[in-house]
Write a protein that holds these residues in place. Structure first.
Motif, short mmCIF file in Angstrom:
data_model
loop_
_atom_site.label_atom_id
_atom_site.label_comp_id
_atom_site.label_asym_id
_atom_site.label_seq_id
_atom_site.Cartn_x
_atom_site.Cartn_y
_atom_site.Cartn_z
N ASN A 315 -2.79 -8.43 7.71
CA ASN A 315 -2.86 -8.39 6.32
C ASN A 315 -1.57 -7.90 5.89
OD1 ASN A 315 -3.97 -8.40 3.71
ND2 ASN A 315 -5.05 -6.70 3.85
N THR A 317 -0.80 -8.33 2.39
CA THR A 317 -0.61 -8.02 0.93
C THR A 317 -1.77 -7.06 0.53
OG1 THR A 317 -1.89 -9.90 0.41
CG2 THR A 317 0.52 -10.54 0.27
N SER A 318 -1.40 -6.32 -0.37
CA SER A 318 -2.52 -5.51 -0.95
C SER A 318 -3.54 -6.03 -1.99
CB SER A 318 -1.82 -4.26 -1.46
OG SER A 318 -1.25 -4.84 -2.77
N LYS A 390 -10.61 1.60 -0.53
CA LYS A 390 -9.61 2.08 -1.40
C LYS A 390 -9.48 3.35 -1.42
CE LYS A 390 -10.03 -2.10 -4.28
NZ LYS A 390 -10.02 -2.65 -5.90
N GLU A 450 -0.66 0.60 2.14
CA GLU A 450 -1.42 -0.14 1.09
C GLU A 450 -2.20 -1.60 1.69
OE1 GLU A 450 1.27 -0.65 -2.00
OE2 GLU A 450 0.87 1.33 -2.81
N ASN A 451 -1.19 -2.35 2.35
CA ASN A 451 -1.93 -3.48 2.92
C ASN A 451 -3.15 -3.35 3.89
OD1 ASN A 451 0.13 -4.77 1.61
ND2 ASN A 451 1.26 -5.38 3.32
N TYR A 453 -5.17 -0.70 3.79
CA TYR A 453 -6.55 -0.20 3.05
C TYR A 453 -6.88 -0.92 1.92
CZ TYR A 453 -6.25 3.70 6.41
OH TYR A 453 -6.26 4.61 7.46
N TYR A 454 -6.32 -1.79 1.16
CA TYR A 454 -6.55 -2.32 0.09
C TYR A 454 -6.59 -3.95 -0.03
CZ TYR A 454 -5.80 2.15 -2.25
OH TYR A 454 -6.04 3.38 -2.81
#
Length: 454
Positions: A315, A317-318, A390, A450-451, A453-454
C-alpha cells in the motif's frame, strides 16, 4: 500579548521585548511545544525488537556468504549465464539500497536524530565512500546495534526513540532488498532446480535463506508499524503471524508461477516483466505517491514499488484502497494463471526431450491455486479480526520544528529597568499555529504508518 497583574508580555517573532513587573527583557526566542504537548510520545524498545535486530543482521551476513558461494558454484558448474544473471541481481539490489541510504543521509536535516556512529562518519566525510563501497546497510546495522545496546537497559528515552527511527529506515531498506534480491533469487534458484536432475546443496540453501530473509523482512515491517499504534490498540503476535502467512501464501504461488515460466521461456519473461513493470510504475504515479523529497527520488521509489507489486501488494497511499487491492489481486492472479498455462503448454510441446517432473503438473497447479485462494482468505481474516481500523497513531514527534503547534517562547535575556507601565495592546492573546512540512525520516515514518493503517 498576555496580561499578568497589571504587567504585560509582548512577543515578536525573533528579537522581541518582554515586559514584566516594570522590567524589560531583550533577547532571542526559541520555539517550544505548547504546554499541553510538551510530553513526547515514547516508543518502547522491547527484548523481541532487539532479538529481531540481531537476527536480521545474522541473516544478512549469512545471505551475503551464500551469495558468494552460489556465484562460485555456478562458475564451477560452467553455468555462466545463470552466474552472470545472479551477479546482476546482487549488484543491482545492492546499488538500489545504497542509493536510498545515501539519499536519506544527504537529505537529513539538522534536526533529524543522529547517532554517535553517524556523527563520526560525517565528521570524517565518510558517508560517500561507505556507500560507494556498498557498505551503507552495514553502517546502518552498526548504528542500530550500538544504539540498541547502549539504550536498552538505560532510562534514556531519546536513545530508544532514535533506535526506532533507525529500525524504521532499516526495515524499509530490507523490504526493498527482499523484493529486489531475495525474491528474484528465489525465481532464479527455483528455475534452476526445475531443470536439474539432481538437487545441489547451494541451491536448496539459497532457497531456504531467501525465503527466511523475505519472511523476516515482512515480519519486521509489520512489527515496526506496531510502534505507531496506541497501547490500547496494540497488535499481538497473532496479527504478526496472520500478516506473515497471508503475504507468504500470496507471494509463494506468484514466485513459483514466474519461476516455472522462466525455466521454460526465459526470453519471453524479459518482455513480460518489463511490460508489466512499466504499467505498475505508472499506476504508482497515478496514485500520486509522496515518499521522497525530490522528483527523481520519487520516481525511483515508484520504480521500486512497481517491482514489489510484481510479486506482492504494497500500500502506497492512505485512505480506502479496497478497490485498488481487488483490482491488483484479480490482475496478478490472472497473470499468474497465464504464466502457469504457458509453462504447461511448453512442457506438453517439449515433453519428448524433457525429463519427468517430481510432481504431477496438474496437482502442482491445483496446489498453487489453492494456496493463492487461502492467502486471499487469510488476508480478509487479518483485516477483519486483527488489523486496527483507523487507529490513533503515535506520529507526533518531539522536535518542535516538524509539526504544527501553538508555540511559546523561551528567552535568552538581559534585564533593563522599566519605569513606565505600557498600555494594553489590542492584539489577541492567541498565537497562531505554524505549519511546517515534515521532511526526512519523520516524513517517511508518518507516511508509512498512515499508508499501513488507513
Amino acid at each position: 500579548m498576555q496580561q499578568k497583574g497589571g504587567s504585560y508580555t509582548y512577543f515578536l517573532r525573533h528579537d522581541f521585548a518582554f515586559i514584566s513587573n516594570g522590567k524589560a527583557v531583550l533577547g532571542f526566542s526559541e520555539t517550544l511545544p505548547a504546554p499541553a504537548m510538551e510530553e513526547s510520545i515514547l516508543f518502547h524498545l522491547t527484548l523481541p525488537d532487539i532479538c529481531f535486530s540481531f537476527l536480521s543482521l545474522i541473516l544478512f551476513l549469512v545471505d551475503v556468504a551464500l551469495d558468494l558461494w552460489a556465484v562460485v558454484e555456478l562458475y564451477e558448474d560452467e553455468k555462466y549465464f545463470s552466474m552472470g544473471f545472479l551477479i546482476f541481481l546482487l549488484l543491482g539490489s545492492s546499488v538500489l539500497t545504497q542509493i536510498y541510504s545515501w539519499i536519506w543521509y544527504s537529505e537529513q536535516n539538522k534536526s533529524d536524530p543522529k547517532t554517535d556512529v553517524e556523527n563520526f562518519i560525517r565528521r570524517h566525510s565518510l558517508v560517500g565512500p561507505v556507500h560507494i563501497f556498498q557498505l551503507g546497510i552495514v553502517l546502518r546495522y552498526a548504528e542500530l546495534i550500538v544504539n540498541t545496546v547502549c539504550g536498552y537497559n538505560k532510562d534514556d528515552s531519546h536513545k530508544k526513540e532514535v533506535t526506532v527511527y533507525l529500525q524504521h529506515d532499516l526495515s524499509i531498506l530490507r523490504l526493498f532488498e527482499a523484493f529486489s534480491e531475495n525474491v528474484a533469487q528465489l525465481v532464479l534458484m527455483i528455475a534452476l532446480t526445475v531443470n536439474m536432475q539432481d538437487q545441489q546443496l547451494f541451491t536448496v540453501a539459497k532457497i531456504i535463506v531467501s525465503l527466511s530473509s523475505l519472511s523476516l523482512s515482512l515480519m519486521t515491517h509489520h512489527r515496526h508499524m506496531r510502534a505507531f499504534v496506541l497501547k490500547k490498540n496494540k497488535m499481538g503476535w497473532s496479527s504478526s503471524v496472520f500478516f506473515f502467512l497471508w503475504n507468504l501464501f500470496l507471494i509463494g504461488p506468484r514466485v513459483v508461477g514466474v519461476s516455472l515460466f522462466v525455466s521454460a521461456l526465459p526470453c519471453y519473461f524479459t518482455a513480460h516483466f518489463l511490460s508489466l513493470w512499466t504499467l505498475l510504475i505508472f499506476w504508482a504515479w497515478w496514485q500520486k505517491t509522496d515518499f521522497m523529497e525530490s522528483k527523481a527520488g520519487e520516481w525511483l521509489y515508484r520504480a521500486t514499488v512497481g517491482l514489489i507489486w510484481y510479486f506482492s501488494w504494497f500500500n502506497v497511499t492512505s485512505g480506502r484502497t479496497r478497490l485498488e487491492a481487488i483490482i491488483y489481486h484479480v490482475v496478478m492472479g490472472s497473470d499468474t494463471m497465464l504464466l502457469l498455462g504457458l509453462w504447461w503448454w511448453w512442457r506438453s510441446v517439449e515433453s519428448a526431450r524433457l525429463g519427468p517432473l517430481p510432481i504431477n503438473p496438474y496437482l502442482l497447479i491445483a496446489v498453487l491455486v489453492t494456496i493463492y485462494i487461502t492467502g486471499i482468505l487469510l488476508r480478509l481474516l487479518y483485516y477483519w479480526k486483527f488489523h486496527p481500523n483507523k487507529p490513533a497513531l503515535q506520529t507526533r514527534l518531539e522536535n518542535p520544528d516538524l509539526e504544527p503547534r501553538a508555540p511559546i517562547r523561551r528567552t535568552a535575556c538581559m534585564d533593563i529597568e522599566q519605569t513606565d507601565t505600557p498600555e494594553p495592546s489590542p492584539t489577541s492573546t492567541d498565537i497562531p499555529q505554524t505549519q511546517r512540512p515534515l521532511t526526512g525520516i519523520h516524513k517517511r515514518m508518518k507516511i508509512m504508518a498512515e499508508n499501513f493503517y488507513y
